[in-house]
Design an enzyme around this catalytic site. Structure first.
Site, short mmCIF file in Angstrom:
data_model
loop_
_atom_site.label_atom_id
_atom_site.label_comp_id
_atom_site.label_asym_id
_atom_site.label_seq_id
_atom_site.Cartn_x
_atom_site.Cartn_y
_atom_site.Cartn_z
N HIS A 191 0.81 -1.22 0.00
CA HIS A 191 0.00 0.00 0.00
C HIS A 191 0.84 1.27 0.00
CE1 HIS A 191 -3.09 -2.97 0.76
NE2 HIS A 191 -3.84 -2.12 0.10
N ARG A 298 -10.89 3.93 -0.74
CA ARG A 298 -10.24 3.14 0.33
C ARG A 298 -10.38 3.89 1.65
NH1 ARG A 298 -6.23 2.04 -4.01
NH2 ARG A 298 -5.93 -0.21 -4.16
N ARG A 334 -15.69 1.60 -0.12
CA ARG A 334 -15.29 0.29 0.39
C ARG A 334 -15.12 0.40 1.90
NH1 ARG A 334 -9.70 -2.54 -1.16
NH2 ARG A 334 -8.86 -0.94 0.24
N GLU A 433 -11.23 -10.93 -4.50
CA GLU A 433 -9.77 -10.84 -4.40
C GLU A 433 -9.16 -12.05 -3.70
OE1 GLU A 433 -8.84 -7.07 -2.55
OE2 GLU A 433 -10.37 -7.29 -1.02
N ASN A 456 -4.87 -6.80 -7.04
CA ASN A 456 -3.67 -6.75 -6.19
C ASN A 456 -3.64 -7.92 -5.23
OD1 ASN A 456 -3.52 -4.29 -7.43
ND2 ASN A 456 -4.27 -3.16 -5.67
N ASP A 457 -4.78 -8.13 -4.56
CA ASP A 457 -4.84 -9.26 -3.64
C ASP A 457 -5.08 -10.57 -4.36
OD1 ASP A 457 -4.28 -8.42 -0.98
OD2 ASP A 457 -6.08 -7.19 -1.05
N ARG A 467 2.50 -9.42 -1.48
CA ARG A 467 2.54 -8.31 -2.44
C ARG A 467 3.52 -7.21 -2.07
NH1 ARG A 467 -3.52 -5.81 -1.62
NH2 ARG A 467 -2.66 -3.85 -2.32
N CYS A 504 -10.81 -3.07 -10.11
CA CYS A 504 -10.27 -1.87 -9.46
C CYS A 504 -8.84 -2.08 -8.96
CB CYS A 504 -11.17 -1.42 -8.32
SG CYS A 504 -11.25 -2.59 -6.97
C1 PEP Z 1 -6.87 -5.05 -4.59
O1 PEP Z 1 -6.55 -5.89 -3.75
O2 PEP Z 1 -6.70 -5.20 -5.82
C2 PEP Z 1 -7.50 -3.79 -4.16
C3 PEP Z 1 -7.98 -2.94 -5.04
O3 PEP Z 1 -7.51 -3.51 -2.83
P1 PEP Z 1 -6.22 -3.04 -2.00
O4 PEP Z 1 -5.12 -2.76 -2.98
O5 PEP Z 1 -6.59 -1.84 -1.23
O6 PEP Z 1 -5.94 -4.22 -1.16
MG MG Z 2 -7.32 -5.74 -1.75
#
Ligand code: PEP
Ligand code: MG
Length: 581
Positions: A191, A298, A334, A433, A456-457, A467, A504
């Site tokens: 993040h 977020r 979210r 995710e 991402n997750d 990650r 997203c």
């Molecule tokens: C993701 O996991 O792709 C996502 C958009 O949420 P975050 O990056 O905040 O975990």
């Molecule tokens: Mg995520």
């Protein structure tokens, strides 16, 4: 000149003075002094050594009296180090011959000692390394070179070089002065990386240990496109990067003129191009760049950017600000996605062995109802102000979704009982995710109004790659064919059940990967505000048929590398301006 390679996480190029922070976030001072100051620097060093020596002797006496000789000997050993003739001859050489400031010489020499001790991988010697750094800190304090909050009071443009920055430290960087940053640790999906993109600060993470070797750096370049940190660049390199920066500026100016055009493919297919935000103030940039809505807000950054736990009213005010500015455009809020690399303070702070597999996200919210409830109340109340939807993160089981929905209903009833206006038909969605959710998506489809794929997750949990870990960053690829199959399955299941689906995760902010997603059937993307112009340009340059052909070809490829090379080739043909030379 020295060039170091890391992981590019936030695009752009910056050239500025280095602000080097040590492992604990203290500033390491800069560096060369005029010849006329050398004697003064010697004098300052001698005074500092005398004062620290007295302090250590005092500590030795007091500790021996209170805790016995053995404990007092810790300070005796530090005194011995402080008076080590080798240390002094190195310091004298640096100050006398190399014209380094006393503070800089102290920091460089003692850091080198500490690193050498740590490398021996002997626990006893590692403790000695800590002693060495203790002496450094005390000497620097005497030399007036220690700044405890070096990031809080900047007055000139800098590039921050540090061991790490947490997401909340990154969020509080002063954009007027911090032109870029590079860290030793961190991965592409962390993040910290996402916040850097949100702030539009060029950034490179996961370079590995570099702070001890660049202690003398004056001017540096961060190349956030290619993941490079260049220390003390020569004139030719500076000229090259200035040219690149100019190219970026002129492309941005050109794309800005198209910002209010629709995100529509050549065959007239309208794509919803939304923005991801972490803070209400980003809404203005989203609108200026023609976002169709907010596809991912977020909200956990409300916790991360303040010492106080936000009240229902704090939530409400933040949401209201975004919703009002968006003037009827969709806003997907979210719910809290705290935990893992987004740790809260106070009672939320906890240690776990595998935090990404632990108490994070919806799991944490469901276990902390006094945290979750005020947020849900605020969302329901703010939802009357516009086109608001709520979305739950990291849903893994149907039970979690049902619990979250039930709580939402209970909170709505409470509002109704108190005659507080709220939206009763608030659309409820979930993030896709976790592979388990994909496997059960047909069941989830009966219980939600929309899905949004968090690549991402999804990449992290599919590929078993943390990650934010630089050691396995090469394995962390949302374009891995295994991840692509899960994305395709999600799209197919949601289409079959007529549930809208968007993407997203960061994958959609890469124009080449965005085209692949269109070919796979996605018609709704949400990207960081900084990526809106480039993704829109890519969309407007292609037909859906071309995207489908891309997806068809990609289905036959066997690795993320093959996929990305092919996608880059196609982007270079379809939208050449977006591919920098
Ligand atoms: C993701 O996991 O792709 C996502 C958009 O949420 P975050 O990056 O905040 O975990
Ligand atoms: Mg995520």
């Amino acid at each position: 000149m020295l060039e170091l390679q890391g992981i590019p996480v936030s695009p752009g190029v910056a050239i500025a003075s280095a602000l080097v922070l040590d492992a604990d976030g203290y500033r390491i001072p800069r560096c060369i002094v005029p010849a006329s100051d050398v004697d003064g620097e010697f004098a300052r060093l001698h005074v500092a050594v005398d004062v620290v020596s007295e302090q250590l002797e005092q500590s030795r006496l007091e500790t021996t009296a209170q805790a016995g000789r053995q404990t007092g000997d810790i300070f005796a050993a530090q005194l011995q180090m402080l008076h080590d003739p080798r240390l002094h001859s190195e310091l004298e050489k640096r100050i006398g011959d190399d014209r380094q400031s006393a503070a800089f010489a102290v920091s460089a020499v003692l850091h080198n000692y500490a690193t050498a001790l740590r490398k021996l991988e002997n626990p006893l010697l590692a403790d000695r390394a800590q002693d060495v750094l203790d002496i450094e800190r005390q000497l620097l304090t005497q030399l007036g070179a220690v700044t405890r909050q070096p990031l809080a009071d900047l007055t000139e443009p800098v590039i921050v070089l540090s061991r790490m920055l947490t997401p909340s430290e990154t969020a509080s960087l002063d954009r007027r002065f911090v032109k870029g940053f590079c860290t030793e640790i961190g991965g592409a999906g962390g993040h910290t990386a996402i916040v850097a993109k949100g702030l539009e600060i060029p950034a490179v993470v996961g370079i590995g240990e570099f702070l001890p070797i660049i202690a003398g750096a004056d001017r540096v370049i961060v190349d956030g496109d290619r993941g490079r940190l260049i220390i003390d660049p020569d004139d030719e390199t500076i000229a090259h990067y200035e040219e690149r920066a100019e190219y970026r500026r002129s492309l941005a100016a050109k794309l800005a003129k198209q910002s209010q055009l629709p995100a529509e493919t050549l065959d007239g297919t309208r794509i919803a191009l939304n923005a991801n935000i972490e803070f209400p103030h980003e809404t203005a940039a989203c609108l200026a760049r023609g976002a169709d809505g907010i596809g991912l807000y977020r909200t956990e950054f409300l916790y991360l950017s303040s010492d106080e736990e936000p009240s229902e009213e704090d939530h409400y005010q933040a949401y209201a600000e975004v919703i009002k500015q968006m003037e009827g455009r969709p806003v997907v809020i979210r719910t809290l996605d705290l935990g893992a690399d987004k740790m809260g303070r106070g009672k939320l702070a906890h240690q776990e062995n595998n935090p990404f597999l632990g108490l994070r996200s919806i799991r944490l919210s469901l276990r902390n109802l006094d945290l979750f409830r005020p947020q849900l109340r605020a969302v329901l109340r703010a939802a009357v102000l516009g086109d608001v939807r709520v979305m739950f993160p990291l849903v893994t089981t149907l039970g979690e979704l049902r619990q979250a929905r039930m709580l939402l209903n209970v909170v709505a009833e409470d509002l109704a009982d108190s005659d507080i206006p709220y939206r009763s038909d608030l659309p409820v969605g979930m993030m896709v995710e976790v592979p388990a959710a994909v496997m059960m998506l047909d069941h989830f489809a009966r219980e939600v109004d929309f899905f949004s794929i968090g690549t991402n997750d999804l990449a992290q949990y599919t590929l078993a790659v943390d990650r934010s870990n630089e050691y396995v960053a090469d394995l962390y690829q949302s374009s891995d064919p295994a991840v692509l199959r899960l994305i395709q399955a999600s799209i197919d299941i949601s289409d079959a059940n007529q549930i809208p689906i968007s993407v997203c995760g960061e994958m959609s902010s890469n124009p080449a990967r965005a085209l692949l997603l269109l070919g796979m059937g996605v018609r709704n993307l949400s990207v960081p505000p900084s990526a809106l112009p480039r993704v829109k340009k890519a969309i407007r340059n292609v037909s859906i048929e071309q995207c489908q052909a891309i997806a068809e070809r990609v289905r036959k490829l066997e690795s993320a590398r093959d996929v990305d090379l092919y996608l880059l080739d196609r982007l270079a043909e379809l939208a050449p301006e977006l591919v920098m030379q």
